[in-house]
Structures are given as structure tokens and as C-alpha cells.
Design an enzyme around this catalytic site. Structure first.
Site, PDB file in Angstrom:
ATOM      1  N   HIS F  15       4.258   0.292  -3.620  1.00  0.00           N
ATOM      2  CA  HIS F  15       5.680   0.353  -3.977  1.00  0.00           C
ATOM      3  C   HIS F  15       6.409  -0.774  -3.250  1.00  0.00           C
ATOM      4  O   HIS F  15       5.850  -1.487  -2.419  1.00  0.00           O
ATOM      5  CB  HIS F  15       6.291   1.722  -3.634  1.00  0.00           C
ATOM      6  CG  HIS F  15       6.704   1.928  -2.207  1.00  0.00           C
ATOM      7  ND1 HIS F  15       7.761   2.722  -1.836  1.00  0.00           N
ATOM      8  CD2 HIS F  15       6.173   1.454  -1.049  1.00  0.00           C
ATOM      9  CE1 HIS F  15       7.867   2.728  -0.516  1.00  0.00           C
ATOM     10  NE2 HIS F  15       6.934   1.970  -0.013  1.00  0.00           N
ATOM     11  N   CYS F  34       9.904  -3.919   3.675  1.00  0.00           N
ATOM     12  CA  CYS F  34       9.645  -2.965   2.579  1.00  0.00           C
ATOM     13  C   CYS F  34      10.085  -3.532   1.236  1.00  0.00           C
ATOM     14  O   CYS F  34       9.805  -2.936   0.192  1.00  0.00           O
ATOM     15  CB  CYS F  34      10.377  -1.648   2.840  1.00  0.00           C
ATOM     16  SG  CYS F  34       9.865  -0.857   4.374  1.00  0.00           S
ATOM     17  N   HIS F  40       3.837  -3.378  -1.200  1.00  0.00           N
ATOM     18  CA  HIS F  40       2.881  -2.989  -0.165  1.00  0.00           C
ATOM     19  C   HIS F  40       2.436  -1.576  -0.553  1.00  0.00           C
ATOM     20  O   HIS F  40       2.663  -1.180  -1.703  1.00  0.00           O
ATOM     21  CB  HIS F  40       3.528  -3.051   1.228  1.00  0.00           C
ATOM     22  CG  HIS F  40       4.681  -2.139   1.398  1.00  0.00           C
ATOM     23  ND1 HIS F  40       5.927  -2.384   0.854  1.00  0.00           N
ATOM     24  CD2 HIS F  40       4.793  -0.928   2.002  1.00  0.00           C
ATOM     25  CE1 HIS F  40       6.751  -1.402   1.153  1.00  0.00           C
ATOM     26  NE2 HIS F  40       6.082  -0.486   1.834  1.00  0.00           N
ATOM     27  N   HIS F  42       0.843   2.705   0.524  1.00  0.00           N
ATOM     28  CA  HIS F  42       0.682   3.816   1.460  1.00  0.00           C
ATOM     29  C   HIS F  42      -0.365   4.809   0.954  1.00  0.00           C
ATOM     30  O   HIS F  42      -0.585   4.925  -0.250  1.00  0.00           O
ATOM     31  CB  HIS F  42       2.001   4.586   1.628  1.00  0.00           C
ATOM     32  CG  HIS F  42       3.107   3.788   2.237  1.00  0.00           C
ATOM     33  ND1 HIS F  42       3.077   3.372   3.541  1.00  0.00           N
ATOM     34  CD2 HIS F  42       4.267   3.308   1.722  1.00  0.00           C
ATOM     35  CE1 HIS F  42       4.180   2.678   3.809  1.00  0.00           C
ATOM     36  NE2 HIS F  42       4.913   2.615   2.722  1.00  0.00           N
ATOM     37  N   ASP F  80      -1.609   8.637  -8.365  1.00  0.00           N
ATOM     38  CA  ASP F  80      -2.677   8.068  -7.531  1.00  0.00           C
ATOM     39  C   ASP F  80      -3.130   6.701  -8.063  1.00  0.00           C
ATOM     40  O   ASP F  80      -3.323   6.514  -9.268  1.00  0.00           O
ATOM     41  CB  ASP F  80      -3.874   9.022  -7.493  1.00  0.00           C
ATOM     42  CG  ASP F  80      -4.888   8.611  -6.430  1.00  0.00           C
ATOM     43  OD1 ASP F  80      -4.467   8.108  -5.380  1.00  0.00           O
ATOM     44  OD2 ASP F  80      -6.088   8.785  -6.666  1.00  0.00           O
ATOM     45  N   HIS F  81      -3.318   5.765  -7.137  1.00  0.00           N
ATOM     46  CA  HIS F  81      -3.746   4.401  -7.468  1.00  0.00           C
ATOM     47  C   HIS F  81      -2.786   3.718  -8.443  1.00  0.00           C
ATOM     48  O   HIS F  81      -3.195   2.876  -9.242  1.00  0.00           O
ATOM     49  CB  HIS F  81      -5.187   4.386  -8.020  1.00  0.00           C
ATOM     50  CG  HIS F  81      -6.211   4.535  -6.924  1.00  0.00           C
ATOM     51  ND1 HIS F  81      -6.491   5.744  -6.357  1.00  0.00           N
ATOM     52  CD2 HIS F  81      -6.995   3.631  -6.293  1.00  0.00           C
ATOM     53  CE1 HIS F  81      -7.427   5.595  -5.420  1.00  0.00           C
ATOM     54  NE2 HIS F  81      -7.736   4.319  -5.358  1.00  0.00           N
ATOM     55  N   GLU F 125       4.911   9.462   4.327  1.00  0.00           N
ATOM     56  CA  GLU F 125       4.667   8.070   3.930  1.00  0.00           C
ATOM     57  C   GLU F 125       3.686   7.441   4.928  1.00  0.00           C
ATOM     58  O   GLU F 125       2.824   6.669   4.569  1.00  0.00           O
ATOM     59  CB  GLU F 125       5.988   7.308   3.920  1.00  0.00           C
ATOM     60  CG  GLU F 125       5.935   6.007   3.159  1.00  0.00           C
ATOM     61  CD  GLU F 125       7.313   5.408   2.993  1.00  0.00           C
ATOM     62  OE1 GLU F 125       7.879   5.527   1.894  1.00  0.00           O
ATOM     63  OE2 GLU F 125       7.848   4.817   3.965  1.00  0.00           O
TER      64      GLU F 125
END
Lengths: 135, 135, 135, 135, 135, 135
Positions: F15, F34, F40, F42, F80-81, F125
Site C-alpha cells: 500500500h 509511507c 511498500h 506489510h 492477501d498478496h 500493521e
């Protein structure tokens, strides 16, 4: 130099520690609470370590999906939600101590993996007690 | 092939890093906040690793109750809720860095264990800083 | 409905539990090992909880960099690597139990935060013992 | 404002989920692997939360040694290394789901604690599944 | 005997697994979800292990402040909050698998450390998947 | 009194924080690292809390297999992913801060759950930064 990859998995099982060659009194003396006739249980955490060369095309030592499927097929599928002493033939005559469970898991995985890779398993019985095979 | 067993234990202690052969200024320059005259403290986590053969009668490398009692007697009993510098003769002239504490613990346990077993200790000073002896 | 944001921080400190209005014998009887004259110590973990409205422009209840700087300035800066009893005026006459440390931290942060936000602090003295203020 | 204190404890036990009012087929359909006739097991982690006023003389809501002894006497002593269904009368006719175990633990502790303190228990069956009573 | 010291650090990054020598279909077949065109991400945890002799004057293998600064300068500074594939020249043509990231980090640190010390890095991509270089 | 059940799940995503109503300079000033144009990522950890009555026949507030399937279908399957900003329509115009992701997840789950149960979600996060909705 070679690279190690690790995969973590979990399973829950009942067990008791007991040597059938001994009478009840000796088993109780040696194994204490762990000898409870009616079993007790654990959330086991397994860490599988494979050492090999990195494939330059994939950047992988092994595809972790392949390793994960193998762990499910050989270990967590059969052992999860089982009673190790009663449900698993591997422990019909073998005391399911953490040391012995780790070695049984290692033997199951070893025969399914390429000889070029080294294998080691770590098994947590609790956060405070764990074993590794081979050392 | 041999098997490793691990036992985790904890103790809380105060300490300061200080080399009595140096003056206060040099100690402050080298050890920074860790040199605070009035001490600071940690929740230390100790992991004791023993490598040996599995006894075929018990399935154990060592009875963990025996190992646990030994750790309490030699390490966590004397060190818990202590000031390492002031209360423990081992650190009267030895700087209680994590490296030195780990070696002192190793020496205490080594002399109580059978020579057939290898011993290694890991000591966490915080989650981010830890040491192992021998490497 | 409002949203909670949490920020975790750590500090290491020495302390001892002692009520100066009591004699040494009573302090030892009540506080046991925690009363050690020479102090012991902990890795304290602090979790700060703020409850507020989400700013529609930023998606934030509060900029965590701002909160983090505030925690460093008010809490972890002054307390890290300190002896709470000797180095910190807040505990000159206040027993540094986890309960009292949590309330002192809450008071320090409360006066720096906007009234529109609710504040709660959780303080871990060890993994097994922790407190929360206000409940 | 009041303060909460938390104490963490662990116990290992075997159990199976089963409603004796149902036949085997329905139990298997509803509880799946958790219904295994031979039991399975868990490392349960219990977190006891007490809310009360801080005693100005001690800085304590409760002496954690007292609370710890109470948890051992009422919970971890009786339940550790047990088979909940077979060894514990509390679960002779009560299905030992995490929800029911948490409520039973709460009832055991509630009657031993002063009415001025509020009590809540959290019980982890695994790292991924846990419950709290009362909510 | 030598002593190991460990330092833990974290960074957050986006990445995708992709072999530019392959077409999109083959990349999707081999890397699955990890091949997502728009990247995904991780909280990476790095553990740096250094093995050396303890300096008798400091009690240190290495000053962890020095090691920490080196990790920030070489690893977490450049990699944190980055897109490994797009922002980091190291991965312009090298697939950023955990194995390859660990080797790149090892190479960056190795050239900055004294030859008398052995270096090993462990990199967690998730709690379940991690790698170590050299094995 | 009612009982809470918790289920933990994880997903990995890329994100960036960005307010499209602002220019690049202001976004960089407010969101710092950010805001990286290339994203980047998480490892997000989600904890879903449901409060309800225990069914006396099952001992369950809800069958966790049902809840787990619902979390996979509504949350971890789609997210996810993924790249939250580019791949997920929920965040096409909504800044994917932890606060906003938590509320979106809550809305997805809320409409699938019986009104008799209260719902709260916690989203990590990182280990140091997490949020809860509703507070």
C-alpha cells in the site's frame, strides 16, 4: 555457500508418556503427570529446516508451497487433532516424547526430499520445552 | 545422530556496565546509558541447549525436570531479582555484559552436567539483543 | 463510531518495591524479593491506546510519528536505562509498582493530548504480569 | 479511576468436543476433528484480569503472589496434564469448548475474590483461537 | 571458545517475484500470488549474527550501537518503506525472494565488518517462512 | 453474561498513503516514507472479536470454522498478496491507513453476521502499530 529455508507449522494432539515394559508404578515415578492414564495434550509447533543451493531461475532453495504440501501430507494432516499413542501406529510401541516425535517427523520428511538437501526439524512441545533432530 | 533439547527460563535483574580500570568519563563514553551509576535492569530470558543421545527406555535426552531444577539451583535462583554487580560475586570484578553473563551461566551448568552432553546457552537481554556461548 | 490506535514502546529500568513508612522487616515481608536493597530490573513494554475520530483527510486518528515523539519525550527518554527509585523524582516517594508506573505515565501523556481523545496505557512488567490504567 | 492487573498462566490438557445428547454421527458432523474419540490436546494460556483500586500503602491492586497461588490452586493445579472430559467433574456433562472452560474458570476464581474487584478471564486454545468471559 | 551476538531489526517493503527471462504465463505458474503485477508486501524481520572473541576490557564481541548503526546504514535505511523491485538497484535484475534478499544483506554487511568475525543473517518474510545465509 | 470469541488471521499486502486531493509535496510532507510512489508493504494481522451468547448444545458462540471461512471469503482471500491501492476498489479513493482498512473489514464482516452478535476488529500493521474499530 548454501542457504537454509525454514517453514513453520502447527498441530494439536493428545499424548501420554509411558514405557509398556515397565509397571504402572515405575511409569508414574519416571514420567509423573505426563504419565496420566487419560492423556493430556499440546499445541505442537514444528519448524522444518532445509539447506540447499538457491536455484538461479527462481531464487528458491525449494518452492515453499511444495514443502508446505509435503508437511501437511506427512505430518500435520495425520497428526493434527489425534491421540498420538492410540491413533498413530508410529507410536504404538514408541514413547511419544518430544525427542521421539521429532525423529519420526524427520524420518517421514527425509524420505520425500532430494538427497542434495539437508534436513533438520525442531519441535516445540511448549514455549519452554523444545527439541531438535538431528542436533 | 544426536538430539538437542532446549529449556527456557527467565530472571529479572539490575546491572550496569562498567570497567573499574577506567575512570568515570571513559566508562560513560564507552557504555553510554548502560553505565548509569544507579543501575538499570532487564527481564533476561535464558535458553539452555543440551545435545546427547536419546535414552531408549525414556525417550529423553535428559529428564527436563532434572534440567529445570538444575537451572533454578545454579542460575535463576541466585540471579532472579538481584543486582548483578552488587549481589553476585561472579560479577564483582567482571563486567556483566550479556556475553559475560552467558559465559558465567555456561560455566555453572557445565560442571553439573555429564560430559557426554554438549551444552550451549543463549541469553536474551531484550528481544532485540541476545548472545550465545559457545558460538 | 470512534477508532482506537495503539503504539507500543519499550524501556529498561531498575526498581525496588519499598514503602518508606514501614521498617525493613515489614517491607521484606510484604514485597519479598522485589524489596531487594540493591534493586532488580525489567524490560518494560508500554502500549499507549488513543481513542478518537478518524480525520477524513489523512485517515489517521493521530499521526503516529507525533505520538511516538511524545512517548519518547515524556516516557521512554526519561525512564529508559534509569533507576526509577533513585533517578526519577516521580518515584522519590511513590512506590514504583507497575500500577503506579502506569498511572504516572498516563498523567504525563494525558496533559499533552487533546481532550477529544481518550487515553489508556497498558504496562507489561514481564510477559506474565501487566497492568492497565484506567481500567 | 480504577486499575486493571493481569496475570498469565498456562496448562496443558486433552479434551474432545462432544454432546452426549447427540449420536456419534451428529457429533462428528458438528465438531469434526475436535470430536476424535481418543481426544486431542492443547497448551492453554489463561489471562486473568482483575479491576480494583490501588492500595496506597503497597501500590498494588492485589499482591500477584496471592493471585498466582489462587490460580494454581483453583485452575492450573487441577487442570494441568489432565483430560478435561475424563478427569474433571466440571466437564463430566459440560462440553469443554473454550467458551465453557473460560466460564468454569471464571466461576472458580470469582467465588475466591473480594466483591470489590471485577474479574474477567481470557483463554487461548491456540494462538489463533481465544475467548473471553464475560465479554 | 567464541561467542555469538545477535541484533534484531525490521523493515517494511513491497516486492513481487518475477523472472524477466520468462513470459507472464510461466511467471504466474511458478510464483502464483507472489507474482502479482502490482506487488504485495511484508514486514521483514532481520536477525544479524556475529561470532567473535569477547574483548576483555568491554565484555563485548562488538558494541551493539556500532552494529545497529551499520544495519541502519546498509540495510534498514535503504530498504525500509521501499519497493524492492523498483526502488533498489540490487534487485533490478535479481528476483527478490527471501533467499536472495538475505544474501544481498549478508554481502552488504560482510564488507563492512572485520574479517575476524563470522557473519550470518536470518530473514523472516512472515512468522511461518524464513531463511538463513549462509546455512 | 455474554462471551467473546476471537479469531486471528493474516494477509500480506502492498500500500501507500496518499490523499489524491493534495499535491505530491503535501502528501510527502504529511505521509513521509509511507507515501513512496512505488508502494511498500506489510504482514497485516487481523483479530476478529465476536460477542454473543453461548449455544448450550454446542458450547460455541459461533462455529469458528464458519467464522474462519467468512474471514477468508470477505477479507484474506481478496486482500492477501494484493496492492490495496491498485487492486482493491474499496481503496480506489480511500486512503488505506490502518484505521480505514480496519473499518472496511468491519463493514464487510458486519453485514454477514447475525445482528445478535457484536463485532470488533483489531488490525496490526506492525507489532508496534495497531488499531481497533469500533473503539
Amino acid at each position: 555457500m548454501r542457504t537454509a529455508v525454514y517453514r513453520r507449522a502447527t498441530f494439536n494432539a493428545a499424548h501420554r508418556l509411558n514405557n509398556p515394559a515397565w509397571d504402572a508404578e515405575k511409569n508414574k515415578a519416571v514420567f509423573g503427570l505426563c504419565n496420566n492414564d487419560n492423556y493430556h495434550g499440546h499445541n505442537y509447533t514444528l519448524i522444518v529446516k532445509l539447506v540447499g543451493d538457491v536455484d538461479p531461475e527462481t531464487g528458491y532453495v525449494i518452492d515453499l508451497k511444495v514443502l508446505n504440501d509435503l508437511i501437511k501430507e506427512e505430518v500435520t494432516g495425520p497428526l493434527d487433532h489425534s491421540n498420538l499413542n492410540l491413533d498413530r501406529p508410529e507410536f504404538a510401541t514408541l514413547n511419544p516424547s518430544a525427542e521421539n516425535i521429532a525423529r519420526v517427523i524427520w524420518e517421514k520428511l527425509r524420505k520425500r526430499l532430494d538427497d542434495s538437501m539437508d534436513l533438520q526439524v525442531r519441535l516445540y512441545e511448549t514455549d519452554n520445552n523444545f527439541v531438535e533432530y538431528p542436533a
